[in-house]
Motif scaffolding. Structure first.
Motif, PDB file in Angstrom:
ATOM      1  N   LYS A  32    -112.754  26.042 -75.738  1.00  0.00           N
ATOM      2  CA  LYS A  32    -112.957  26.737 -74.472  1.00  0.00           C
ATOM      3  C   LYS A  32    -113.688  25.836 -73.482  1.00  0.00           C
ATOM      4  CE  LYS A  32    -111.204  30.678 -75.866  1.00  0.00           C
ATOM      5  NZ  LYS A  32    -109.939  31.231 -75.301  1.00  0.00           N
ATOM      6  N   ILE A  33    -113.608  26.201 -72.187  1.00  0.00           N
ATOM      7  CA  ILE A  33    -114.276  25.444 -71.136  1.00  0.00           C
ATOM      8  C   ILE A  33    -115.352  26.302 -70.483  1.00  0.00           C
ATOM      9  CG2 ILE A  33    -114.020  24.237 -68.944  1.00  0.00           C
ATOM     10  CD1 ILE A  33    -111.183  23.569 -69.658  1.00  0.00           C
ATOM     11  N   ALA A  38    -107.952  16.392 -57.489  1.00  0.00           N
ATOM     12  CA  ALA A  38    -106.997  17.349 -58.047  1.00  0.00           C
ATOM     13  C   ALA A  38    -106.214  16.740 -59.202  1.00  0.00           C
ATOM     14  CB  ALA A  38    -106.046  17.828 -56.958  1.00  0.00           C
ATOM     15  N   LYS A  39    -105.815  15.459 -59.054  1.00  0.00           N
ATOM     16  CA  LYS A  39    -105.072  14.785 -60.116  1.00  0.00           C
ATOM     17  C   LYS A  39    -105.914  14.613 -61.370  1.00  0.00           C
ATOM     18  CE  LYS A  39    -101.996  12.161 -57.029  1.00  0.00           C
ATOM     19  NZ  LYS A  39    -101.628  10.798 -56.555  1.00  0.00           N
ATOM     20  N   VAL A  40    -107.171  14.197 -61.172  1.00  0.00           N
ATOM     21  CA  VAL A  40    -108.064  13.991 -62.316  1.00  0.00           C
ATOM     22  C   VAL A  40    -108.356  15.315 -63.023  1.00  0.00           C
ATOM     23  CG1 VAL A  40    -110.400  13.303 -62.995  1.00  0.00           C
ATOM     24  CG2 VAL A  40    -109.099  11.888 -61.392  1.00  0.00           C
ATOM     25  N   LEU A  41    -108.558  16.387 -62.244  1.00  0.00           N
ATOM     26  CA  LEU A  41    -108.803  17.699 -62.838  1.00  0.00           C
ATOM     27  C   LEU A  41    -107.611  18.169 -63.668  1.00  0.00           C
ATOM     28  CD1 LEU A  41    -110.601  19.656 -59.973  1.00  0.00           C
ATOM     29  CD2 LEU A  41    -111.532  19.106 -62.215  1.00  0.00           C
ATOM     30  N   LEU A  87    -118.451  25.488 -56.936  1.00  0.00           N
ATOM     31  CA  LEU A  87    -118.011  26.650 -57.710  1.00  0.00           C
ATOM     32  C   LEU A  87    -116.502  26.846 -57.655  1.00  0.00           C
ATOM     33  CD1 LEU A  87    -118.962  29.076 -59.397  1.00  0.00           C
ATOM     34  CD2 LEU A  87    -119.230  30.360 -57.276  1.00  0.00           C
ATOM     35  N   ALA A  88    -115.880  26.481 -56.536  1.00  0.00           N
ATOM     36  CA  ALA A  88    -114.439  26.684 -56.376  1.00  0.00           C
ATOM     37  C   ALA A  88    -113.642  25.888 -57.399  1.00  0.00           C
ATOM     38  CB  ALA A  88    -114.008  26.301 -54.963  1.00  0.00           C
ATOM     39  N   LEU A  89    -114.133  24.724 -57.797  1.00  0.00           N
ATOM     40  CA  LEU A  89    -113.425  23.892 -58.773  1.00  0.00           C
ATOM     41  C   LEU A  89    -113.272  24.592 -60.123  1.00  0.00           C
ATOM     42  CD1 LEU A  89    -114.838  20.261 -58.352  1.00  0.00           C
ATOM     43  CD2 LEU A  89    -112.606  21.119 -57.664  1.00  0.00           C
ATOM     44  N   LEU A  90    -114.230  25.442 -60.445  1.00  0.00           N
ATOM     45  CA  LEU A  90    -114.269  26.043 -61.771  1.00  0.00           C
ATOM     46  C   LEU A  90    -113.322  27.223 -61.940  1.00  0.00           C
ATOM     47  CD1 LEU A  90    -118.140  26.000 -62.326  1.00  0.00           C
ATOM     48  CD2 LEU A  90    -116.447  24.287 -63.034  1.00  0.00           C
ATOM     49  N   ALA A  91    -112.824  27.759 -60.832  1.00  0.00           N
ATOM     50  CA  ALA A  91    -112.006  28.969 -60.901  1.00  0.00           C
ATOM     51  C   ALA A  91    -110.750  28.783 -61.739  1.00  0.00           C
ATOM     52  CB  ALA A  91    -111.637  29.427 -59.497  1.00  0.00           C
ATOM     53  N   ASN A  92    -110.110  27.610 -61.632  1.00  0.00           N
ATOM     54  CA  ASN A  92    -108.825  27.398 -62.295  1.00  0.00           C
ATOM     55  C   ASN A  92    -108.913  26.716 -63.654  1.00  0.00           C
ATOM     56  OD1 ASN A  92    -107.319  28.509 -60.125  1.00  0.00           O
ATOM     57  ND2 ASN A  92    -107.480  26.569 -59.012  1.00  0.00           N
ATOM     58  N   VAL A 132    -114.965  34.097 -66.558  1.00  0.00           N
ATOM     59  CA  VAL A 132    -114.658  33.562 -65.225  1.00  0.00           C
ATOM     60  C   VAL A 132    -114.064  34.621 -64.297  1.00  0.00           C
ATOM     61  CG1 VAL A 132    -112.394  32.681 -65.989  1.00  0.00           C
ATOM     62  CG2 VAL A 132    -113.506  31.690 -63.972  1.00  0.00           C
ATOM     63  N   GLU A 133    -113.167  35.445 -64.793  1.00  0.00           N
ATOM     64  CA  GLU A 133    -112.546  36.454 -63.943  1.00  0.00           C
ATOM     65  C   GLU A 133    -113.553  37.513 -63.499  1.00  0.00           C
ATOM     66  OE1 GLU A 133    -108.985  38.213 -65.336  1.00  0.00           O
ATOM     67  OE2 GLU A 133    -107.951  36.308 -65.707  1.00  0.00           O
TER      68      GLU A 133
END
Length: 328
Positions: free
Chosen positions: A41-42, A196-199, A220-225, A244-245
């Motif tokens: 898990k992340i 975005a590519k690295v993520l 925080l926005a990076l973690l949503a996906n 997360v949801e």
């Protein structure tokens, strides 16, 4: 603190306190922090600069500066207490082999005077008894897995772009097939497209290899996906922790709500008014009594400046430290 959802976590941090000694007192950078990361898990860890995220990471990897002190708490990895483990044993058997690190700046890991291949070979040979030829073949495959041409292995770090260097560091982190990877602001210095590519590379590798991950960022926005769960830190404390949801759909702590409201939504036809948080984070050498967010909180009550709110389970996997929420 014992979390009801935590049965056999890969990493478990319990009531951790890490302070920095100064001439005028102790800076309480990490103060009674508890969390867990499940297998495959992340966990996303978010908060503004100075909230204790990087101190948390350096405590786990035992690379704190001389003026830092672990006051109390435990860090267990696969059930083993790693803070009390012999340092040589920890670095030989745990670091890189079982839990790897991706830093904010790739040059913090890459030595500018050695070629990429030589540094990656050294990482393998320091932990495994394999031939140089076998190690070299593994390096080429690792670089290909993150989208770096194998010929780049014969270059020096300064000859690569920032995005390529960050991909090399990701490849190095995964060389020994660790059970867990900790990324500390690993994409902060990259432009949006490269980020975005690295993520995507990191997420794809995590899904295919099934390793656990702690992704630390101020965004925080990076973690949503990419995250399964999110931990929000403020002034050395955990203020909210959960799925997360649930956290994005229904943020409970005023600080978390403010962070979510500060995220622009390009899908809306009508522009959303972004909300800023007034004031400044507290001095962690002399933090305010009670809730540390109280001086900046729009719904603060008298009790908030007198008593520290405990991290409390609200519903399901959702914990929050806020008197206004637990009072309802």
């Amino acid at each position: 603190m014992i979390f009801e959802e935590s049965t056999e976590p890969l990493l478990q941090v319990d009531s951790l306190k890490t302070y920095y000694k100064t001439k005028t007192g102790n800076v309480k950078a990490v103060d009674s922090v508890s969390l867990f990361v499940d297998r495959a898990k992340i966990l996303g860890v978010a908060g503004e600069s100075g909230c204790g995220k990087s101190t948390l990471v350096t405590t786990i990897f035992r690379v704190l500066p001389r003026n830092a002190q672990i006051v109390e708490g435990e860090v267990k990895f696969k059930g083993q207490e790693i803070l009390k483990m012999d340092l040589k044993t920890f670095r030989k058997n745990i670091v890189w082999r079982d839990i790897a690190y991706i830093p904010q700046a790739s040059m913090d890991v890459l030595d500018p005077v050695y070629k990429i291949k030589d540094q990656m070979i050294e990482t393998i040979l320091a932990h495994e008894d394999v031939s140089k030829a076998e190690a070299t073949e593994r390096i080429y495959k690792a670089l290909e897995s993150v989208g770096v041409p194998p010929e780049k292995a014969d270059m020096f770090p300064h000859e690569l772009s920032g995005g390529q260097r960050q991909r090399v560091v990701i490849a190095m982190a995964l060389l020994l097939n660790p059970s867990m990877v900790v990324s500390d602001e690993a994409t902060t210095a990259l432009d949006v497209i490269t980020q975005a590519k690295v993520l995507k590379i990191m997420k794809d590798l995590q899904e295919s290899r099934k390793f656990s991950m702690m992704f630390v960022t101020h965004d925080l926005a990076l973690l949503a996906n990419i995250s399964d769960s999110i931990l929000i830190m403020y002034a050395g404390k955990v203020v909210e922790f959960g799925d997360v949801e649930k956290l994005f759909r229904n943020p409970l702590h005023p600080y978390t709500k403010a962070l979510v409201d500060a995220i622009p939504d390009l899908r809306l036809r009508k522009k959303k008014k972004l909300v800023s948080i007034p004031g400044y984070p507290p001095d962690l050498e002399n933090p305010p009594k009670g809730c540390r967010f109280a001086p900046r909180c729009p719904i603060a009550m008298p009790i908030c400046s007198q008593k520290e709110p405990p991290l409390t389970r609200i519903e399901g996997f959702h914990y929050v430290a806020c008197h206004a929420v637990t009072k309802q």
